[in-house]
Design an enzyme around this catalytic site. Structure first.
Site, PDB file in Angstrom:
ATOM      1  N   THR A  97       0.836  -1.316   0.052  1.00 51.83           N
ATOM      2  CA  THR A  97       0.077   0.129   0.023  1.00 51.83           C
ATOM      3  C   THR A  97       0.950   1.209   0.109  1.00 51.83           C
ATOM      4  O   THR A  97       1.517   1.389   1.083  1.00 51.83           O
ATOM      5  CB  THR A  97      -0.900   0.264   1.161  1.00 51.83           C
ATOM      6  OG1 THR A  97      -1.853  -1.072   1.281  1.00 51.83           O
ATOM      7  CG2 THR A  97      -1.837   1.259   1.324  1.00 51.83           C
ATOM      8  N   LYS A 172      -7.417   1.527  -3.116  1.00 47.40           N
ATOM      9  CA  LYS A 172      -6.911   1.253  -2.032  1.00 47.40           C
ATOM     10  C   LYS A 172      -7.226   2.645  -0.934  1.00 47.40           C
ATOM     11  O   LYS A 172      -7.520   2.375   0.099  1.00 47.40           O
ATOM     12  CB  LYS A 172      -5.588   1.021  -1.720  1.00 47.40           C
ATOM     13  CG  LYS A 172      -5.223   0.438  -0.567  1.00 47.40           C
ATOM     14  CD  LYS A 172      -6.044  -0.884   0.174  1.00 47.40           C
ATOM     15  CE  LYS A 172      -5.524  -1.241   1.572  1.00 47.40           C
ATOM     16  NZ  LYS A 172      -4.282  -2.007   1.838  1.00 47.40           N
ATOM     17  N   LYS A 240      -0.605   5.505   8.197  1.00 47.15           N
ATOM     18  CA  LYS A 240       0.278   5.738   7.013  1.00 47.15           C
ATOM     19  C   LYS A 240      -0.496   5.765   5.812  1.00 47.15           C
ATOM     20  O   LYS A 240      -0.468   6.531   5.038  1.00 47.15           O
ATOM     21  CB  LYS A 240       1.227   4.596   6.962  1.00 47.15           C
ATOM     22  CG  LYS A 240       2.162   4.593   5.675  1.00 47.15           C
ATOM     23  CD  LYS A 240       2.651   3.133   5.039  1.00 47.15           C
ATOM     24  CE  LYS A 240       1.433   2.665   4.533  1.00 47.15           C
ATOM     25  NZ  LYS A 240       1.874   1.417   3.623  1.00 47.15           N
TER      26      LYS A 240
END
Length: 291
Positions: A97, A172, A240
């Protein structure tokens, strides 16, 4: 059978690479901490390499699943990076990711070498990886997607191409934005139920049969009610991911007030020494505010 390398054997990559072996693929692994690669070989068979470059040599497909943009650049473009070992016609599939920018950066770098790139972040958590039931969101070329999809099916229940390189990472981001709001809502609902003197478990069992139902509700309500927060995706990683989404939103003009607020709430949980607690620990913050 495909010849593949898998770079990054964390809580996701370790079982994902194992599923590839179970499906009969020829798998070589690399991990920054060599002991983890040794453990993987002992558990699944396959081979390990000393560098990403060595792991990539002779492979049809190279998978990466590392921590962040900088980690990805290092394993792909570094002195001993994947790019120095891959051959023309091979495909690099990145499950990290990361930002859409780094996906485009790497794709642009390796395209003149006739190496294809697909960004392919996943959703489903550690349980999804272990059970081979991940959702994979991909960006890149249709022909390359068609080549890798049968291989990825070893650890996924859904893999879809969403657009050109970067589209997987952008999707995502949508996923994480939605999760942030859903988990905060669930935390507030359970907090309210406890304050009202209700049996929270019974409440959720009832409302999960209606419009409030969600994956987070089904999979997290019991542990949340018990104050247990070590069953899922860690807050450090969620922050994050939300940081990446909020940065992208600033660039494309999106307004994400709820995601930004939940990110702040997660920072407060971190201040409670909850860095490694899972994302459902938003409830712990509310419980603390009541005490």
């Amino acid at each position: 059978m495909a010849k593949v390398a898998f770079i990054g054997l964390g809580v996701m990559g370790f079982p994902m690479a194992g599923h590839l072996v179970k499906q009969g693929h020829d798998v070589t692994v690399y991990n920054r901490t060599g002991a983890k690669a040794t453990q993987w070989v002992e558990q699944y068979g396959g081979k390990k390499a000393d560098t990403p470059k060595d792991a990539a040599q002779g492979q049809d497909i190279v998978f990466t699943c590392v921590g962040n943009d900088d980690d990805l650049r290092q394993v792909v473009l570094g002195e001993h990076g994947i790019v120095h070992g891959m051959h023309a016609g091979a495909i690099l599939v990145d499950h990290t990711t990361a930002s859409a920018d780094v996906a485009r950066e790497i794709a642009a770098y390796i395209e003149p070498l006739n190496i294809a790139f697909l960004d392919a972040p996943v959703s489903g958590g550690q349980a999804g990886a272990e059970n081979g039931a991940l959702t994979v969101m991909m960006g890149g070329d249709q022909a390359h997607f068609d080549t890798v999809k049968p291989v990825i099916s070893a650890y996924s229940r859904c893999a879809e191409l969403l657009g050109p390189v970067g589209a997987g990472q952008l999707t995502k981001m949508v996923n994480q934005i939605c999760i942030a709001g859903v988990v905060q809502g669930l935390a507030e609902g359970l907090h309210f139920a406890k304050s009202a003197g209700l049996d929270g478990l019974k409440v959720i069992e009832v409302i999960s049969k209606g419009a409030a139902q969600s994956w987070q509700m089904e999979n997290r309500y019991k542990t949340m009610w018990q104050g247990q927060y070590d069953f899922g995706f860690a807050i450090d990683w969620m922050r994050k991911d939300l940081g990446i989404a909020l940065d992208e939103a600033r660039r494309n003009g999106s307004h994400l007030p709820v995601a930004a607020l939940v990110d702040q709430f997660y920072s407060e949980v971190q201040a409670m020494k909850g860095n490694r607690w899972d994302t459902s620990s938003l409830l712990a913050r509310l419980e603390k505010s009541r005490s």
